[in-house]
Every structure is written in C-alpha cells, then in structure tokens.
Motif scaffolding. Structure first.
Motif, PDB file in Angstrom:
ATOM      1  N   PRO A 282       0.836  -1.212   0.000  1.00  9.09           N
ATOM      2  CA  PRO A 282       0.000   0.000   0.000  1.00  9.09           C
ATOM      3  C   PRO A 282       0.867   1.257   0.000  1.00  9.09           C
ATOM      4  O   PRO A 282       1.846   1.344   0.742  1.00  9.09           O
ATOM      5  CB  PRO A 282      -0.795  -0.132   1.310  1.00  9.09           C
ATOM      6  CG  PRO A 282      -0.751  -1.582   1.656  1.00  9.09           C
ATOM      7  CD  PRO A 282       0.577  -2.083   1.167  1.00  9.09           C
ATOM      8  N   ALA A 283       0.502   2.215  -0.825  1.00 11.01           N
ATOM      9  CA  ALA A 283       1.272   3.452  -0.932  1.00 11.01           C
ATOM     10  C   ALA A 283       0.630   4.546  -0.092  1.00 11.01           C
ATOM     11  O   ALA A 283      -0.561   4.498   0.220  1.00 11.01           O
ATOM     12  CB  ALA A 283       1.367   3.900  -2.389  1.00 11.01           C
ATOM     13  N   ALA A 284       1.422   5.533   0.279  1.00  6.00           N
ATOM     14  CA  ALA A 284       0.919   6.704   0.992  1.00  6.00           C
ATOM     15  C   ALA A 284       0.025   7.516   0.039  1.00  6.00           C
ATOM     16  O   ALA A 284       0.110   7.373  -1.185  1.00  6.00           O
ATOM     17  CB  ALA A 284       2.082   7.548   1.489  1.00  6.00           C
ATOM     18  N   PRO A 285      -0.823   8.390   0.572  1.00  9.26           N
ATOM     19  CA  PRO A 285      -1.731   9.158  -0.290  1.00  9.26           C
ATOM     20  C   PRO A 285      -1.032  10.195  -1.163  1.00  9.26           C
ATOM     21  O   PRO A 285      -1.602  10.655  -2.148  1.00  9.26           O
ATOM     22  CB  PRO A 285      -2.683   9.829   0.712  1.00  9.26           C
ATOM     23  CG  PRO A 285      -1.929   9.847   2.004  1.00  9.26           C
ATOM     24  CD  PRO A 285      -1.078   8.622   2.003  1.00  9.26           C
ATOM     25  N   GLY A 286       0.196  10.575  -0.825  1.00 10.79           N
ATOM     26  CA  GLY A 286       0.870  11.613  -1.597  1.00 10.79           C
ATOM     27  C   GLY A 286       1.542  11.091  -2.847  1.00 10.79           C
ATOM     28  O   GLY A 286       1.684   9.880  -3.054  1.00 10.79           O
ATOM     29  N   HIS A 318       5.520  11.022   4.625  1.00  5.27           N
ATOM     30  CA  HIS A 318       6.670  11.181   5.510  1.00  5.27           C
ATOM     31  C   HIS A 318       7.886  10.455   4.944  1.00  5.27           C
ATOM     32  O   HIS A 318       7.770   9.621   4.049  1.00  5.27           O
ATOM     33  CB  HIS A 318       6.349  10.651   6.908  1.00  5.27           C
ATOM     34  CG  HIS A 318       5.162  11.307   7.538  1.00  5.27           C
ATOM     35  ND1 HIS A 318       5.206  12.587   8.048  1.00  5.27           N
ATOM     36  CD2 HIS A 318       3.892  10.863   7.718  1.00  5.27           C
ATOM     37  CE1 HIS A 318       4.015  12.901   8.528  1.00  5.27           C
ATOM     38  NE2 HIS A 318       3.199  11.875   8.344  1.00  5.27           N
ATOM     39  N   ARG A 319       9.044  10.779   5.469  1.00 10.30           N
ATOM     40  CA  ARG A 319      10.277  10.079   5.095  1.00 10.30           C
ATOM     41  C   ARG A 319      10.081   8.579   5.284  1.00 10.30           C
ATOM     42  O   ARG A 319       9.625   8.121   6.331  1.00 10.30           O
ATOM     43  CB  ARG A 319      11.428  10.587   5.952  1.00 10.30           C
ATOM     44  CG  ARG A 319      12.687   9.724   5.900  1.00 10.30           C
ATOM     45  CD  ARG A 319      13.844  10.452   6.557  1.00 10.30           C
ATOM     46  NE  ARG A 319      14.873   9.532   7.033  1.00 10.30           N
ATOM     47  CZ  ARG A 319      15.786   8.953   6.261  1.00 10.30           C
ATOM     48  NH1 ARG A 319      15.783   9.174   4.967  1.00 10.30           N
ATOM     49  NH2 ARG A 319      16.684   8.147   6.786  1.00 10.30           N
ATOM     50  N   GLY A 320      10.412   7.807   4.262  1.00 14.93           N
ATOM     51  CA  GLY A 320      10.280   6.359   4.334  1.00 14.93           C
ATOM     52  C   GLY A 320       8.977   5.827   3.808  1.00 14.93           C
ATOM     53  O   GLY A 320       8.821   4.608   3.657  1.00 14.93           O
ATOM     54  N   ASP A 321       8.018   6.695   3.509  1.00 25.57           N
ATOM     55  CA  ASP A 321       6.739   6.229   2.969  1.00 25.57           C
ATOM     56  C   ASP A 321       6.899   5.791   1.513  1.00 25.57           C
ATOM     57  O   ASP A 321       7.715   6.339   0.763  1.00 25.57           O
ATOM     58  CB  ASP A 321       5.682   7.341   3.038  1.00 25.57           C
ATOM     59  CG  ASP A 321       5.093   7.502   4.425  1.00 25.57           C
ATOM     60  OD1 ASP A 321       5.349   6.623   5.273  1.00 25.57           O
ATOM     61  OD2 ASP A 321       4.381   8.497   4.652  1.00 25.57           O
ATOM     62  N   LEU A 322       6.084   4.829   1.124  1.00 21.24           N
ATOM     63  CA  LEU A 322       6.020   4.391  -0.264  1.00 21.24           C
ATOM     64  C   LEU A 322       5.074   5.323  -1.014  1.00 21.24           C
ATOM     65  O   LEU A 322       3.915   5.472  -0.634  1.00 21.24           O
ATOM     66  CB  LEU A 322       5.515   2.948  -0.333  1.00 21.24           C
ATOM     67  CG  LEU A 322       5.383   2.327  -1.724  1.00 21.24           C
ATOM     68  CD1 LEU A 322       6.731   2.253  -2.418  1.00 21.24           C
ATOM     69  CD2 LEU A 322       4.752   0.945  -1.610  1.00 21.24           C
ATOM     70  N   VAL A 323       5.575   5.988  -2.066  1.00 17.35           N
ATOM     71  CA  VAL A 323       4.785   6.987  -2.787  1.00 17.35           C
ATOM     72  C   VAL A 323       4.798   6.685  -4.282  1.00 17.35           C
ATOM     73  O   VAL A 323       5.719   6.042  -4.799  1.00 17.35           O
ATOM     74  CB  VAL A 323       5.313   8.417  -2.551  1.00 17.35           C
ATOM     75  CG1 VAL A 323       5.210   8.796  -1.087  1.00 17.35           C
ATOM     76  CG2 VAL A 323       6.747   8.553  -3.041  1.00 17.35           C
TER      77      VAL A 323
END
Length: 389
Positions: A282-286, A318-323
């Motif tokens: 799952p990816a972050a919303p950004g 945030h830093r480390g998020d999957l985008v």
C-alpha cells in the motif's frame, strides 16, 4: 571439529554482499570467556572477501556469555530480565574487542532493537548507517540491543536478526556459522542414523519438523531458529548457507565459493522479491511529480530520482513512505520509498543534490528516491515473472 565430516562440496550462489552470523558456541570457551579459537578463521574469511572486493556484515553473538564470565557470581541461569540486560551491557565491549583484535580494518558496533526495525524512519536510518559503514570499508558488527529491549519487543535470537539485517542491507547471501555442519533429518547427537540434507529448495513443514530443540547454554538459538532465519531470507530473495564454523577446512572453502553444509535456496531473486513488495505494498496518499527528463531517465534504466528532476509533491507523506511517482500528465511512472517527506520534497524540487543541506539544514542523501527503493510500472510485478505490455 564438526559433528560429521565428508559432506559433499557444492557451489555458493554468486554474491557481492553477505551477512555472516556467528553463534555463541563459536565464541565462548567451555566455562570461560570469549576465545579467538574459531573466530580467527572466520575473520580470515571476512578479510579475504574484502580483498576480493566483497562486503560482509557480521552479526555476532557472545555478549551475554562474555558478561556472564566477568560477573560469574551474579550470572545464575534463569536470572531476571534486568540481570540479563546488565550482562549484555558488560559483555558488549569484550565481544567487540575480540573482533577488532582479529580485523585489520576498523570495527563498528551497531545495536538494533525491534523498535528500530518496525519504525520506517529508524529502519531507514539503520539501513543508511550500515550502507555508509560499508562504503567506508568498516566492518559492521551487529547485535541486538539487549540492554534496552524488553521481552515482548525482542527480536529473539541472532539467527533471525541476521536474516532481518540481510534484507536491511540488500545482501545477496546469508551465512550462518554454527557448531553443527548441516541440517540433518534428525538430531545427529542423538540419532546415529540421521542423514545430512545439503540442499533445501523450499522450507516445507516437513523440513521445519526436522528442527531439534532450543540452543545450548551459551546461546538462545537452535536449529529451529536457523530454519526460521532461512525462511525469512528466502522470502526476501536471499539464499542461506549453514555450515560448521569449527571446521577450518569448511571455512577455508568458503573463500573459494565452495560450501560443505546446507544451502537453502531463495524464493526468486533478491531484486524480484524487493520489486514485488514495492509494486504491491500500500502506498501513501501523496505523490511526487517529475519532469520529462527524469521520466525518461527512470524509464531507461536503474537510476535514482534526484531533486533536480522533481517538479513538486502532492498530498502529505513522511520520510520512508512508499509513494507514487507521476509525470506532468499525472500518468503513474513508478513507486518508491521517499528519502524525504512531502514538505521537504517541495522545498527541494528542481534543486541540485549538493544544495540539499543548504536548503534543509541537513541531508538524508543525494536522492529523493534511491534506485534500490524504486520500481517502475513496467518492471517485475511477481517473483520470477515480468509484466507484459
């Protein structure tokens, strides 16, 4: 010496970076403190690997055993958590000193906890530290931070820690040096009819059932934890080699990529496993928007995303998020782990990498998304299979 001799020789998989786990039984003398008896040969293997242009991260047990000897009167078996943590704190220094005495290169201690590895930010910081130590030609010696970890948050044993570290540093191979020379169909110390299993293509329930009980008094592991570690490594696309660290000829053969022990195969390649996770997690919303030049570069091969090719960041992450990474037409091009948060990416957009520290006052690296943490839409989506357009 190992329990059994005459194991057939087999080739190790090709590797450039390996994690070597050394158990307490190879470092703690019978009833005494730490000894270089077996560690010296293993250190020789590390030095030879380094001379050949390879990198080794060492996961070493032995701290608690060393502390127990130094405070023998307070080291009764079954001591409480605080007492065990005190022994670990006391034993870390002599354990590191042992490895430094056997290494011509500087040795660096890296202590990890479960919290460090389940927090994405701290995971990335640990990963960056280990990578930088390898770049600096330093030998990292990793251990669990027993002095602060509570039982419910402990990684449990250094076999499993070694598998986690192997995935953390993108290793090609996990090496487990033990006081036994292979996986056997039964405990060879109790069953003389036990036979060695030198190649394990997959960790099936039948293979797992072959594991004996817990480890020795010197350590916390046993064959079961080694199989658990091999399973973790295999899932990350990393093969595992189990061998006797007490047999000098076996350790010497490793320098020539020959194994006398058990080889646990990986489930696909390391890169396939990582790309699969990046593609489907799952990816972050950004999202990060990039220009045409960066889009062409990403499509053309294994390159990192630098701030100069970034147009902006949408949403919050945030830093480390999957985008997701998109082009100017909002078309998804890739996904990756961002080294910087959304607000930081917006400030860095269009800048040169050398400006990062001046703009932010700090730097997590020259890349917004490192090439090892990035997968393009057309890349591998299933281990062993490629996406067809």
């Amino acid at each position: 010496m190992s329990l059994h001799v005459g194991l057939p020789e087999q080739a190790l998989p090709r590797w450039r970076r390996a994690v070597l786990k050394v158990g307490s039984n190879l470092l703690a003398a019978d009833g005494g403190g730490l000894t270089p008896r077996y560690a010296e040969k293993l250190a020789g293997f590390i030095a030879a690997s380094h001379a050949a242009g390879r990198q080794v991260v060492l996961v070493s047990s032995g701290a608690v055993a060393a502390g127990r000897v130094l405070l023998r009167q307070h080291a009764a078996d079954g001591a409480g958590l605080a007492a065990r943590q005190a022994l670990a704190a006391l034993g870390q220094a002599p354990m590191i000193a042992l490895w430094q005495s056997l290494s011509a290169r500087p040795v660096a201690q890296v202590l990890l906890t479960h919290d460090d590895l389940r927090s994405r930010r701290r995971y990335l910081n640990a990963r960056a530290t280990l990578r930088e130590l390898l770049v600096l030609d330093v030998l990292p010696v990793v251990n669990e931070n027993d002095t602060v970890a509570v039982d419910e948050l402990k990684l449990g044993d250094n076999d499993n820690l070694a598998a986690i570290v192997a995935a953390l540093v993108d290793a090609d191979l996990l090496l487990i040096a033990s006081d036994v020379d292979a996986l056997y169909s039964a405990d060879p110390r109790r069953d003389p009819a036990a036979t060695a299993i030198t190649h394990v293509p997959a960790l099936t329930p039948a293979i797992l059932a072959m594991a004996g009980g817990s480890g020795s008094a010197a350590g916390t592991g046993g064959m079961r934890t080694k199989l658990e570690a091999a399973a973790k490594a295999a899932a990350a696309g990393i093969a595992t080699a189990l061998f006797s660290g007490r047999d000098a000829a076996t350790v010497q053969a490793l320098q020539h990529d020959r194994l006398h022990g058990t080889l646990f195969a990986a489930a696909g390649t390391r890169m396939q496993a990582r790309k699969y996770w990046l593609r489907h997690a799952p990816a972050a919303p950004g999202r990060i928007r990039i220009d045409a030049g960066a889009a062409d570069a990403l499509a053309g091969g294994r390159v990192s995303l630098l701030p100069g090719g970034v147009l902006g960041a949408e949403g919050e992450f945030h830093r480390g998020d999957l985008v997701e990474i998109v082009d100017t037409g909002e078309r998804p091009l890739a996904r990756g782990l961002s080294q910087y948060g959304a607000a930081e990416v917006r400030r860095l957009a269009g800048r040169h990498s050398r400006e990062i520290d001046g703009v932010l006052g700090y730097s997590y690296g020259a890349e917004v998304v490192h090439r090892d943490d990035l997968v393009t839409v057309g890349e591998i989506v299933m281990p062993g299979k490629e996406l067809t357009a």
